[in-house]
Design an enzyme around this catalytic site. Structure first.
Site, PDB file in Angstrom:
ATOM      1  N   ASN A  90       0.799  -1.220   0.000  1.00  0.00           N
ATOM      2  CA  ASN A  90       0.000   0.000   0.000  1.00  0.00           C
ATOM      3  C   ASN A  90       0.834   1.274   0.000  1.00  0.00           C
ATOM      4  O   ASN A  90       0.337   2.330  -0.380  1.00  0.00           O
ATOM      5  CB  ASN A  90      -0.941  -0.012   1.212  1.00  0.00           C
ATOM      6  CG  ASN A  90      -1.738   1.261   1.331  1.00  0.00           C
ATOM      7  OD1 ASN A  90      -2.617   1.531   0.521  1.00  0.00           O
ATOM      8  ND2 ASN A  90      -1.422   2.069   2.340  1.00  0.00           N
ATOM      9  N   TYR A 154       2.891   9.272 -11.651  1.00  0.00           N
ATOM     10  CA  TYR A 154       1.985   8.486 -10.812  1.00  0.00           C
ATOM     11  C   TYR A 154       1.174   7.509 -11.663  1.00  0.00           C
ATOM     12  O   TYR A 154       1.028   6.327 -11.319  1.00  0.00           O
ATOM     13  CB  TYR A 154       1.059   9.422 -10.042  1.00  0.00           C
ATOM     14  CG  TYR A 154       0.144   8.734  -9.064  1.00  0.00           C
ATOM     15  CD1 TYR A 154       0.646   8.143  -7.908  1.00  0.00           C
ATOM     16  CD2 TYR A 154      -1.227   8.680  -9.278  1.00  0.00           C
ATOM     17  CE1 TYR A 154      -0.195   7.515  -6.998  1.00  0.00           C
ATOM     18  CE2 TYR A 154      -2.084   8.054  -8.378  1.00  0.00           C
ATOM     19  CZ  TYR A 154      -1.551   7.480  -7.235  1.00  0.00           C
ATOM     20  OH  TYR A 154      -2.389   6.851  -6.340  1.00  0.00           O
ATOM     21  N   LYS A 158       1.126   3.294 -11.593  1.00  0.00           N
ATOM     22  CA  LYS A 158      -0.057   2.482 -11.331  1.00  0.00           C
ATOM     23  C   LYS A 158      -0.393   1.548 -12.498  1.00  0.00           C
ATOM     24  O   LYS A 158      -0.906   0.438 -12.282  1.00  0.00           O
ATOM     25  CB  LYS A 158      -1.241   3.379 -10.981  1.00  0.00           C
ATOM     26  CG  LYS A 158      -1.043   4.149  -9.673  1.00  0.00           C
ATOM     27  CD  LYS A 158      -0.725   3.231  -8.497  1.00  0.00           C
ATOM     28  CE  LYS A 158      -0.563   3.985  -7.193  1.00  0.00           C
ATOM     29  NZ  LYS A 158      -0.308   3.089  -6.028  1.00  0.00           N
TER      30      LYS A 158
END
Length: 247
Positions: A90, A154, A158
């Site tokens: 996470n 980012y 992902k």
């Protein structure tokens, strides 16, 4: 639901990670709450125990950008508890910059946390998880499927998380290790507050059928499902938990 399970949660001391730890502890897991510093891990652990005095929380420092530290950490958890059942990758960072304002250093540093860190933790945990099987859950994002302006680094990280998830699911199934990811939309965390301005947040809320941003506890139940035997035939899935923002 998670009784006698050993669960590691990176980025566990705040935000989504904290709520994952909280729910896992309520479901009787022993939760290794990882923070970037020893102080942050202890602070998160102490807060959680105030809310749930029966929680089995083990605060630990873990810098996922350091390969040797990750290796030593996973070995130490295995030696202490005899197994690793659940790994939640996470921990992550984010910034909002245009493509032209994003430096190479910006890009490399973010990828080192979000993507390389997930790779490191997964690889080192699997050395021990393959003995007994288990569940690995990665934190992705809606941008990992649909992209986003001003978040090229980012978004790339992902997309990579989704690739890691699917490739590892195919490779690790023979060890009875399931690998899935949760893809949040807009979540009220400090990281979001630092990177999403009021105008953008308002727009995203209007675009969301449920009419609001999520709070971290809205996400935790999906992680619990993926960690538990309720999802024992689910692997390689990227589960969107975004209030219907992207349909």
């Amino acid at each position: 639901m998670l009784e006698n399970k050993i669960a590691i949660v990176t980025g566990g001391s705040t935000g989504i990670g904290y709520e994952i730890c909280n729910l896992f502890a309520k479901e009787k897991a022993t939760v290794v709450m990882c923070g970037i510093t020893e102080a942050s891990a202890k602070e998160g652990s102490n807060k959680l125990i105030l809310e749930n005095k029966d929680a089995r929380i083990v605060p630990r420092k873990l810098d996922i950008t350091k390969a040797e530290e990750v290796s030593n950490f996973m070995e130490s958890i295995y030696k202490e508890f005899g197994k690793i059942d659940i790994l939640v990758n996470n921990a992550g960072v984010c910034f909002a910059k245009s493509l032209l304002d994003t430096t190479e250093e910006d890009f490399i540093n973010l990828m080192n946390v979000n993507t390389n860190g997930t790779f490191r933790c997964t690889k080192e945990a699997v050395k021990y998880m393959k003995e007994t099987g288990g569940s690995i859950i990665n934190t992705s994002s809606m941008v990992g499927t649909y992209g986003s302006p001003n978040q090229v680094a980012y978004t790339a990280s992902k997309f990579a998380i989704n690739g890691i998830t699917k490739s590892c699911a195919k490779e690790l199934g023979k060890y009875n290790i399931r690998v899935n990811a949760v893809a949040p939309g807009v979540v009220k965390t400090k990281m979001t507050e630092d990177n999403v301005n009021d105008e953008m947040e308002g727009y995203l809320k209007r675009m969301t059928p449920l009419g609001r941003a999520a709070v971290p506890s809205d996400l935790a139940g999906t992680y619990l499902y993926l960690a538990s035997d309720l999802s024992k035939f689910t692997t390689g899935a990227i589960i969107a938990v975004d209030g219907g923002l992207v349909l």
